[in-house]
Design an enzyme around this catalytic site. Structure first.
Site, PDB file in Angstrom:
ATOM      1  N   ASN A  59     -24.731  -2.164  23.501  1.00  0.00           N
ATOM      2  CA  ASN A  59     -25.951  -2.259  22.684  1.00  0.00           C
ATOM      3  C   ASN A  59     -27.173  -1.755  23.448  1.00  0.00           C
ATOM      4  O   ASN A  59     -28.045  -1.080  22.878  1.00  0.00           O
ATOM      5  CB  ASN A  59     -26.185  -3.704  22.253  1.00  0.00           C
ATOM      6  CG  ASN A  59     -25.231  -4.168  21.172  1.00  0.00           C
ATOM      7  OD1 ASN A  59     -24.489  -3.369  20.602  1.00  0.00           O
ATOM      8  ND2 ASN A  59     -25.244  -5.451  20.882  1.00  0.00           N
ATOM      9  N   ARG A 388     -19.315   5.693   7.516  1.00  0.00           N
ATOM     10  CA  ARG A 388     -18.554   5.542   8.760  1.00  0.00           C
ATOM     11  C   ARG A 388     -17.113   5.199   8.397  1.00  0.00           C
ATOM     12  O   ARG A 388     -16.800   4.045   8.115  1.00  0.00           O
ATOM     13  CB  ARG A 388     -19.143   4.433   9.639  1.00  0.00           C
ATOM     14  CG  ARG A 388     -20.560   4.675  10.121  1.00  0.00           C
ATOM     15  CD  ARG A 388     -20.949   3.644  11.159  1.00  0.00           C
ATOM     16  NE  ARG A 388     -22.374   3.610  11.413  1.00  0.00           N
ATOM     17  CZ  ARG A 388     -23.020   4.437  12.217  1.00  0.00           C
ATOM     18  NH1 ARG A 388     -22.347   5.387  12.844  1.00  0.00           N
ATOM     19  NH2 ARG A 388     -24.320   4.331  12.407  1.00  0.00           N
ATOM     20  N   HIS A 448     -26.319   6.242   2.539  1.00  0.00           N
ATOM     21  CA  HIS A 448     -25.804   5.018   3.149  1.00  0.00           C
ATOM     22  C   HIS A 448     -25.165   4.099   2.110  1.00  0.00           C
ATOM     23  O   HIS A 448     -24.594   3.067   2.452  1.00  0.00           O
ATOM     24  CB  HIS A 448     -26.959   4.302   3.866  1.00  0.00           C
ATOM     25  CG  HIS A 448     -26.547   3.194   4.774  1.00  0.00           C
ATOM     26  ND1 HIS A 448     -26.835   1.870   4.503  1.00  0.00           N
ATOM     27  CD2 HIS A 448     -25.878   3.199   5.949  1.00  0.00           C
ATOM     28  CE1 HIS A 448     -26.359   1.109   5.476  1.00  0.00           C
ATOM     29  NE2 HIS A 448     -25.779   1.884   6.372  1.00  0.00           N
ATOM     30  N   HIS A 605     -22.745  -8.751   8.699  1.00  0.00           N
ATOM     31  CA  HIS A 605     -23.148  -7.445   8.175  1.00  0.00           C
ATOM     32  C   HIS A 605     -23.460  -7.485   6.678  1.00  0.00           C
ATOM     33  O   HIS A 605     -23.931  -6.508   6.110  1.00  0.00           O
ATOM     34  CB  HIS A 605     -22.013  -6.450   8.458  1.00  0.00           C
ATOM     35  CG  HIS A 605     -22.389  -5.010   8.326  1.00  0.00           C
ATOM     36  ND1 HIS A 605     -21.929  -4.205   7.302  1.00  0.00           N
ATOM     37  CD2 HIS A 605     -23.183  -4.228   9.088  1.00  0.00           C
ATOM     38  CE1 HIS A 605     -22.409  -2.987   7.449  1.00  0.00           C
ATOM     39  NE2 HIS A 605     -23.172  -2.965   8.524  1.00  0.00           N
TER      40      HIS A 605
END
Length: 720
Positions: A59, A388, A448, A605
């Site tokens: 990160n 992704r 997205h 998420h």
């Protein structure tokens, strides 16, 4: 009332100096503090603690590659124009100081707790001095056979300039004394570690005098035999080093003729962006670190001397190589909705919508949705977005199979998904080769949104089926990211999904959508409208209630609306995993707002927005966080949950447990710091993720959650 309003407006204007808003970069570092706390927690299994330590390292790499690089680029632009704001300089300085403290904690934990405890459990990471004679002999043979032939030390002189150093690669700087082969004196050599070699090497078990598995690092192997590389010269000093570079890709999408080709060219350049951080070993001499700082033009505030390997993230190889059950989280098998597979899938969706909650429920029904569509002779077309997908994807393979079978397959591939560009380019090429129509979204906007649409020929005509989700179509991350998805044949929703696909492929402005909120057109306006509606309800003396769960909250317009709602009396709970610019609990500004973050075994998420709306209980799932980039610079969708039964499931699984959590929950204080929530008094420990694993996992025999519509008019949200 007017005086109070003016006071609030005055506070809202203090964004630049942090009065009403928290700094985004510092909030991101606070998130990494919470992840590091998992590594520090002795109740977490040991190898999982090492995994969390590696996650923090990864990160922080991205923090420097993207956030610090962005601030530095802006700093250079502002300095060139003579309009350098004080806040930007202060933000860079504070971020560097916070990183230094965080990194010191990382290495202290690694050296004083993680390594010794690993050794106690038979996992030994050996330094040079800890290897026995047999191991030293084996390492020497390994060096001569596998490593030395691939090393190319470069002695610096006018004919041998400082080499190009790849982003985040392992390198060594070596100071030499004595004359070289041409009679010249002391100097400096630079050496890159071969990328083809493993960074963590397991030593043969039969050589060890300790029980368990023994490892050494490639850096340790090279350093142990550094003198062998410079025959006839004295190695005075040396250090490993690693430089982190700006990794944000940029292409002028309005100028390039082929985005994929332009991006392929840019990917190589990413390895050589401007330098933003230098890491060296703790014992690196000052003059060598200064030499490197000058070469890379890095400010001393971004020099980090570390007490261990310069890339802790590489130690994830040790976690993956060991399967000692007692050192890892207990295995978890997600629940599986049996009716969402095989030929019954479409028949099931004609009866009712289906909600999936990952990773507690399997991602396989989503794969089945596309696989069944690919095999079904009645399906004529499939459309899907890919943000992704990962390098291996059964789902994308199903799309390729559908195209080969002659179905109309349209895939919106987002080539600018950061750090997934190469994988997405590869999938785009394979899809095109199979006959699919591949487009790359809208110029200047990242696509997205997570949507898939199936058109099936039925006796009544063409019927649409859709999947809408909060997370990526990635079967791997679906095992450890929490997300929700909706499978539906709802005519209004599927019609809206079809309109969004037409918008993305034809570039025409989308028609008025009946159910979906679409960014960058309506999503921000609808979110603010829903917040203000709750405020208006509260002003009229009725209960106003908002609960929202997401990854990040940084958009000023949404935060301002939340502040206004708080002052109208709306009770607001925000579950924000990462960056949060809203400052909660401030009298006269946000006293009715609470913010918490959940950091546990799985990465939170899910994006869920709940508005009480006079007992209508509006529940919305979304691909978007409440960030400026999501609301204005991306194609995103937010979609309603209409079934009362499914609304209750979203509340029961997606929000309520997280508000009760006292194990993995952290509460945000007005000063921007987070305090860990602990069980009080006679309260038992309550972990939202653990509760959901027990409720939805395969161990629960009743996983076909076919909830009945039984709205009794009660509030599904427990009292605050």
């Amino acid at each position: 009332m007017d005086m109070k309003k003016k006071a609030i407006e005055a506070e809202l204007k203090q964004f630049s100096d942090g009065g009403a808003y928290l700094n985004r970069e510092l909030s991101l570092l606070e998130f990494n503090r919470r992840v590091l706390a998992q590594a520090e927690d002795p109740s977490v299994p040991l190898l999982e603690r090492l995994r969390f330590l590696c996650i923090v390292a990864s990160n922080l790499d991205e923090f420097f590659e993207v956030r610090v690089a962005s601030l530095l680029a802006q700093y250079q632009l502002d300095r060139a124009s003579g309009a350098l704001p004080d806040g930007l300089t202060a933000s860079l300085e504070r971020a560097s100081a916070e990183c230094r403290h965080l990194i010191a904690r990382q290495y202290s934990l690694f050296n004083t707790e993680i390594l010794p405890q690993l050794s106690e459990h038979g996992i030994h990471l050996l330094h040079r001095s800890e290897r026995n004679a047999a191991q030293r002999a084996w390492v020497k043979q390994y060096f001569d056979r596998e490593v030395r032939p691939l090393l190319t030390p470069i002695g610096l002189d006018p004919a041998h300039p400082f080499p190009r150093v790849i982003n985040k690669s392992l390198n060594f700087i070596v100071e030499l004394a004595g004359k070289d082969a041409f009679g010249r004196g002391s100097g400096i050599a630079i050496m890159k570690a071969p990328r083809v070699l493993p960074r963590v090497i397991r030593l043969p078990d039969e050589l060890s005098d300790k029980k368990g598995a023994s490892y050494c690092l490639l850096s340790s192997v090279i350093q142990a035999h550094m003198a062998d590389l410079f025959t006839g010269r004295e190695v005075v000093s040396y250090s490993q080093f690693r430089v982190t570079r700006n990794s944000d890709l940029w292409v002028d999408e309005e100028e390039v003729k082929n985005l994929r080709q332009a991006l392929q060219s840019e990917l190589h350049g990413r390895q050589y962006g401007f330098a933003v951080r230098l890491e060296v070993g703790r014992s690196c001499p000052e003059h060598l670190s200064n030499f490197l700082l000058n070469q890379f033009q890095i400010d001393r505030s971004r020099l980090f001397k570390v007490d261990g390997p310069v890339n802790l993230g590489r130690l994830l190889e040790i976690v993956n190589a060991n399967d000692q059950a007692e050192l890892k989280f207990p295995p978890f098998v997600p629940g599986y909705a049996g009716k969402l597979s095989g030929p019954d899938l479409f028949a099931t969706l004609r009866k009712h919508d289906a909600l999936l909650h990952h990773p507690f429920e399997s991602f396989q029904p989503v794969i089945n949705f596309i696989a069944c569509a690919a095999a079904d002779p009645n399906v004529v077309a499939i459309k899907q977005t890919i943000y992704r997908a990962g390098s291996n994807s059964e789902l994308v393979e199903a799309l390729i199979e559908a195209a080969r079978r002659g179905k109309e397959v349209t895939v919106i591939v987002e080539l600018m998904a950061r750090f997934d560009e190469e994988a997405n380019i590869n999938w785009a090429e394979k899809l095109e080769q199979a006959g699919a129509q591949v487009v790359y979204g809208v110029v200047g906007l990242k696509t997205h949104a997570k949507m898939a649409l199936v058109l099936r020929r039925e006796p009544s005509g063409l019927r649409r089926y859709a999947h809408l989700g909060t997370g990526n179509y990635n079967p791997t991350t679906a095992k450890f990211y929490t997300d929700m998805g909706l499978l539906t044949a709802d005519p209004d929703l599927t019609s809206d999904v079809n309109e969004v696909f037409i918008h993305l492929t034809s570039m025409t402005r989308p028609k008025q959508l009946s159910s979906i909120w679409l960014a960058p057109f309506s999503l921000q306006k609808e979110v603010v409208r829903a917040i203000r509606q709750e405020a208006d309800i509260a002003r009229h003396g009725r209960p106003g209630r908002i609960i929202a769960k997401m990854n990040s909250l940084t958009d000023e317009s949404v935060i301002k609306a939340l502040y206004e709602a708080s002052n109208a009396g709306v009770k607001i709970d925000l579950i924000i995993r990462g960056a949060c610019a809203l400052r909660p609990g401030v009298d006269g500004l946000s006293e009715n707002i609470k913010v918490r973050s959940i950091v546990g075994r799985f990465l939170e998420h899910t994006r869920i927005f709940y508005f009480r709306n006079d007992l209508k209980h509006d529940v919305v799932l979304s691909s978007a966080d409440w960030m400026n980039r999501n609301l204005f610079r991306r194609v995103e969708v937010a979609f309603p949950i209409r079934s009362t039964a499914l609304k209750r499931r979203v509340m029961r699984e997606g929000l309520q447990p997280y508000l009760k959590d006292n194990v993995n929950a952290w509460e945000l204080a007005p000063d921007g710091r987070y305090r860990r929530r602990k069980a009080r008094g006679k309260q038992g420990q309550y972990s939202a993720q653990q509760v959901l694993m027990e409720l939805l996992g395969a161990a629960n025999l009743n996983n076909d959650t076919d909830d009945k519509e039984n709205d009794n008019g009660t509030d599904p949200v427990a009292p605050r």
